[in-house]
Design a protein around this motif. Structure first.
Motif, mmCIF file in Angstrom:
data_model
loop_
_atom_site.group_PDB
_atom_site.id
_atom_site.type_symbol
_atom_site.label_atom_id
_atom_site.label_comp_id
_atom_site.label_asym_id
_atom_site.label_seq_id
_atom_site.Cartn_x
_atom_site.Cartn_y
_atom_site.Cartn_z
ATOM 1 N N THR A 55 0.835 -1.198 0.000
ATOM 2 C CA THR A 55 0.000 0.000 0.000
ATOM 3 C C THR A 55 0.871 1.250 0.000
ATOM 4 N N PRO A 56 1.555 1.555 -1.123
ATOM 5 C CA PRO A 56 2.422 2.746 -1.155
ATOM 6 C C PRO A 56 1.615 4.029 -1.089
ATOM 7 N N THR A 57 2.041 4.944 -0.222
ATOM 8 C CA THR A 57 1.479 6.292 -0.173
ATOM 9 C C THR A 57 2.629 7.255 0.089
ATOM 10 N N ASP A 58 2.394 8.544 -0.156
ATOM 11 C CA ASP A 58 3.455 9.523 0.089
ATOM 12 C C ASP A 58 3.367 10.120 1.486
ATOM 13 N N GLY A 59 2.496 9.570 2.310
ATOM 14 C CA GLY A 59 2.342 10.090 3.659
ATOM 15 C C GLY A 59 2.191 8.963 4.659
ATOM 16 N N PRO A 60 1.528 9.238 5.762
ATOM 17 C CA PRO A 60 1.378 8.226 6.814
ATOM 18 C C PRO A 60 0.643 6.976 6.326
ATOM 19 N N ALA A 61 0.998 5.856 6.917
ATOM 20 C CA ALA A 61 0.304 4.611 6.613
ATOM 21 C C ALA A 61 -1.133 4.684 7.106
ATOM 22 N N ALA A 62 -2.023 4.037 6.381
ATOM 23 C CA ALA A 62 -3.428 3.983 6.792
ATOM 24 C C ALA A 62 -3.563 3.154 8.071
ATOM 25 N N SER A 63 -4.582 3.484 8.844
ATOM 26 C CA SER A 63 -4.770 2.765 10.112
ATOM 27 C C SER A 63 -4.976 1.273 9.875
ATOM 28 N N GLU A 64 -5.689 0.916 8.781
ATOM 29 C CA GLU A 64 -5.916 -0.502 8.525
ATOM 30 C C GLU A 64 -4.616 -1.224 8.125
ATOM 31 N N THR A 65 -3.704 -0.495 7.489
ATOM 32 C CA THR A 65 -2.399 -1.090 7.160
ATOM 33 C C THR A 65 -1.629 -1.402 8.436
ATOM 34 N N ILE A 66 -1.571 -0.431 9.348
ATOM 35 C CA ILE A 66 -0.834 -0.624 10.595
ATOM 36 C C ILE A 66 -1.433 -1.772 11.399
ATOM 37 N N ALA A 67 -2.754 -1.802 11.505
ATOM 38 C CA ALA A 67 -3.406 -2.855 12.287
ATOM 39 C C ALA A 67 -3.161 -4.231 11.665
ATOM 40 N N THR A 68 -3.292 -4.324 10.336
ATOM 41 C CA THR A 68 -3.114 -5.618 9.667
ATOM 42 C C THR A 68 -1.677 -6.103 9.789
ATOM 43 N N MET A 69 -0.723 -5.205 9.551
ATOM 44 C CA MET A 69 0.684 -5.600 9.632
ATOM 45 C C MET A 69 1.052 -6.054 11.044
ATOM 46 N N ALA A 70 0.599 -5.321 12.056
ATOM 47 C CA ALA A 70 0.927 -5.705 13.435
ATOM 48 C C ALA A 70 0.313 -7.059 13.797
ATOM 49 N N ALA A 71 -0.940 -7.254 13.391
ATOM 50 C CA ALA A 71 -1.618 -8.510 13.731
ATOM 51 C C ALA A 71 -0.974 -9.701 13.030
ATOM 52 N N LEU A 72 -0.670 -9.552 11.743
ATOM 53 C CA LEU A 72 -0.090 -10.678 10.998
ATOM 54 C C LEU A 72 1.322 -10.989 11.487
ATOM 55 N N THR A 73 2.108 -9.947 11.742
ATOM 56 C CA THR A 73 3.478 -10.198 12.196
ATOM 57 C C THR A 73 3.488 -10.838 13.575
ATOM 58 N N ARG A 74 2.615 -10.390 14.437
ATOM 59 C CA ARG A 74 2.566 -10.994 15.774
ATOM 60 C C ARG A 74 2.103 -12.457 15.683
ATOM 61 N N LEU A 75 1.196 -12.748 14.760
ATOM 62 C CA LEU A 75 0.760 -14.129 14.579
ATOM 63 C C LEU A 75 1.918 -14.996 14.071
ATOM 64 N N VAL A 76 2.662 -14.489 13.090
ATOM 65 C CA VAL A 76 3.807 -15.255 12.580
ATOM 66 C C VAL A 76 4.838 -15.465 13.692
ATOM 67 N N ARG A 77 5.059 -14.438 14.494
ATOM 68 C CA ARG A 77 5.987 -14.578 15.628
ATOM 69 C C ARG A 77 5.555 -15.726 16.539
ATOM 70 N N ALA A 78 4.254 -15.849 16.795
ATOM 71 C CA ALA A 78 3.758 -16.895 17.695
ATOM 72 C C ALA A 78 3.770 -18.267 17.039
ATOM 73 N N GLU A 79 3.409 -18.338 15.754
ATOM 74 C CA GLU A 79 3.261 -19.637 15.087
ATOM 75 C C GLU A 79 4.569 -20.185 14.535
ATOM 76 N N VAL A 80 5.516 -19.307 14.233
ATOM 77 C CA VAL A 80 6.799 -19.738 13.654
ATOM 78 C C VAL A 80 7.920 -19.061 14.446
ATOM 79 N N PRO A 81 8.110 -19.464 15.692
ATOM 80 C CA PRO A 81 9.019 -18.708 16.571
ATOM 81 C C PRO A 81 10.488 -18.812 16.181
ATOM 82 N N SER A 82 10.843 -19.748 15.307
ATOM 83 C CA SER A 82 12.259 -19.869 14.925
ATOM 84 C C SER A 82 12.707 -18.754 13.991
#
Length: 256
Positions: A55-82
């Motif tokens: 989602t390229p933009t020339d300004g701040p990331a959209a709130s839905e981008t931040i929420a989705t990225m944080a949720a998915l990364t935290r899930l990967v951290r939990a499911e694939v801890p290596s």
């Protein structure tokens, strides 16, 4: 400050690109996509994965981008801890990338325009270093490494400084590692040599163009590599986007 990115060799980062938004995919589908492909990398022995939105933009990331990225990364951290994890957010927003990394347990962020200026396909972008360094101090997370592209090959510099000069700027501005990618593999090696000759001592990663055939040369000339398209399979809408056998062969070549 303890940063883990360059403590294990070889430093290989697989770029896990999320699908483009707007296709009606549910959060459950995105979770399956992120975890399934992260496991493919982990099972092949890839030590690091960088999760990247589209989602390229020339300004701040959209709130839905931040929420989705944080949720998915935290899930990967939990499911694939290596796996060690990194974040790249396509919006011109270092605070978002660092905040997602801090919230989700990621180890590094990659910023495409850290110093100088660049004309991209979506308009001009200017240096993010002051904002990034200030925000990292403010949230108390100097253990999150910042990787800086230097004259990213997808953009055109807005000024005439050499790549070696820009690399020196990035090092002085606080980047923990530099990403250098040329128009070809040979061009990449020449650019890295020029930066080293200029006296820049920060770790250097190659940001693209690395394959089974050249990964040993790449790791001999740099401190790490980023790989993605060379290991891909299937179509953009498929749940599985990276080939398990290709990933395993790549890591075997990297360790040879």
């Amino acid at each position: 400050m303890t940063q883990q990115l360059f403590t294990q060799r070889p430093t290989v980062i697989a770029a896990l690109h999320l699908p483009s938004p707007g296709a009606g995919r549910s959060m459950a589908w995105l979770e399956d996509y992120a975890v399934t492909n992260a496991r493919i990398f982990a099972d092949a022995g890839v030590p690091w994965v960088k999760i990247q939105d589209q989602t390229p933009t020339d300004g701040p990331a959209a709130s839905e981008t931040i929420a989705t990225m944080a949720a998915l990364t935290r899930l990967v951290r939990a499911e694939v801890p290596s796996l060690g994890l990194g974040i790249i957010i396509e919006a011109h927003d270092p605070q978002a990338a660092l905040s997602v990394a801090a919230a989700s347990g990621a180890d590094f962020v990659r910023l495409k325009v850290f110093v100088g200026g660049a004309m991209t396909a979506f308009g001009p972008r200017h240096a993010l270093a002051p904002q990034a360094m200030a925000h990292r101090r403010r949230i108390g997370r100097e253990d999150i490494a910042v990787l800086s592209d230097v004259h990213d090959r997808t953009a055109v510099p807005l000024s005439s400084e050499s790549q070696a000069v820009a690399a020196g700027w990035a090092a002085k501005a606080g980047a923990d590692g530099l990403v250098i990618t040329g128009s070809s593999f040979e061009d990449t090696l020449d650019r890295i040599a020029a930066v080293r000759t200029a006296g820049v001592r920060k770790p250097i990663l190659i940001g693209g163009g690395v394959t089974n055939e050249n990964v040993r040369d790449a790791l001999g000339a740099s401190d790490g590599v980023v790989v993605s398209s060379a290991l891909m399979c299937g179509a953009p809408d498929d749940l599985i986007r990276w080939d398990a056998d290709a990933c395993a062969r790549f890591m075997e070549a990297a360790r040879a």
